[in-house]
Design a protein around this motif. Sequence first.
Motif, short mmCIF file in Angstrom:
data_model
loop_
_atom_site.label_atom_id
_atom_site.label_comp_id
_atom_site.label_asym_id
_atom_site.label_seq_id
_atom_site.Cartn_x
_atom_site.Cartn_y
_atom_site.Cartn_z
N THR A 1 0.83 -1.21 0.00
CA THR A 1 0.00 0.00 0.00
C THR A 1 0.86 1.26 0.00
O THR A 1 0.51 2.27 -0.60
CB THR A 1 -0.94 0.00 1.23
N ASN B 1 1.37 2.68 -3.33
CA ASN B 1 0.18 3.01 -4.12
C ASN B 1 0.03 4.52 -4.28
O ASN B 1 0.57 5.29 -3.49
CB ASN B 1 -1.07 2.44 -3.45
N VAL C 1 -4.73 9.44 -3.24
CA VAL C 1 -5.95 9.99 -3.83
C VAL C 1 -6.34 11.24 -3.06
O VAL C 1 -6.49 11.21 -1.84
CB VAL C 1 -7.11 8.97 -3.78
N MET D 1 -5.13 11.82 -8.50
CA MET D 1 -4.25 10.73 -8.07
C MET D 1 -2.82 11.12 -8.37
O MET D 1 -2.50 11.52 -9.49
CB MET D 1 -4.61 9.42 -8.78
N GLU E 1 -4.28 4.94 -1.78
CA GLU E 1 -5.21 3.96 -2.33
C GLU E 1 -4.91 2.61 -1.69
O GLU E 1 -3.76 2.18 -1.63
CB GLU E 1 -5.05 3.87 -3.85
#
Length: 305
Positions: free
Chosen positions: A210, A213, A216, A247, A277
């Motif tokens: 994660t 990632n 957002v 993003m 995210e």
Amino acid sequence: MALDDLSLNIEDGALYGFVGPNGAGKTTAIKIMTGIMYPDGGSLILNDSEVGPGSRALKESIGYVPDSFGVYSNLKVSEYMGFFAACAGIEGLEARKRTETLLKYVELSDREDFYVEALSRGMKQRLSLARALIPDPPILIMDEPTSGLDPRTRYEFKQLVGELSDNGKTIVISSHILSDISELCTDVAIIDEGKIVMSGRLMEVMKLVTSGNPIVISVNGAVNRTVQFLKEEPLVSTVTVKRNDIMISFNGKTDDEEILLRHMIEAGLPVRNFSREKSSLESIFMQLTGHGEERIAASSDDYEI
């Protein structure tokens, strides 16, 4: 080559998920762990002592629930349990008591005089689990235990597995139903083409992936101004806009995320959401086993926990 330098370390009391695409080598690995198949090289270590694949100590320590029910379906449930109790050296009154206790545990007491072939798929799985528990092994290895079960039966079977784990059993589950692994397991290993591509504590694996990632960011209007602000941030490598959500690929650490958010608020940007995210085991699996696609790990060493 079915397995290529495969190395697993399964700690006492773990509920270990073992996942991979079809043909990855899961079943071969399980057959070696259970002493059914002999490897060309390598070693099996049980309680700090090396054991041969066919050793009695290995087989007495492991209860095996295969992906298919197997033979002897023309026996009654009680006869089936009695036969396997005798194979484990348990006979007479002790065998009958063990059979009664285990059939009650898997909720098959009322099926004792039924022929095995008349049982549903879910009942056969529960009976297979009861059979594996006859010698009370400290380790259970299950190959696709919930495959083909309806949602209610899957739920009930997972409850049994959870109880066994709570009672101190070390459990290894091979499954392609990744939601089951996510719900049940404390540890996970993903195998592809005979190699481990990721392994570790499930929560640590999820956090680790994660952290790479995208972030957002949702804003109330001012999208263009926010995008322009983010493009000037040195740790932001890419910016993508989807409606009011932005993003970004962010190369900083957690402290850097906090600084970025504070700078955005100080700049008067109307931020209403700022979060990484989330990953799922499904998304990790798809990225790690997607041949020909970019992977999130270059090698298994990158993600050893």
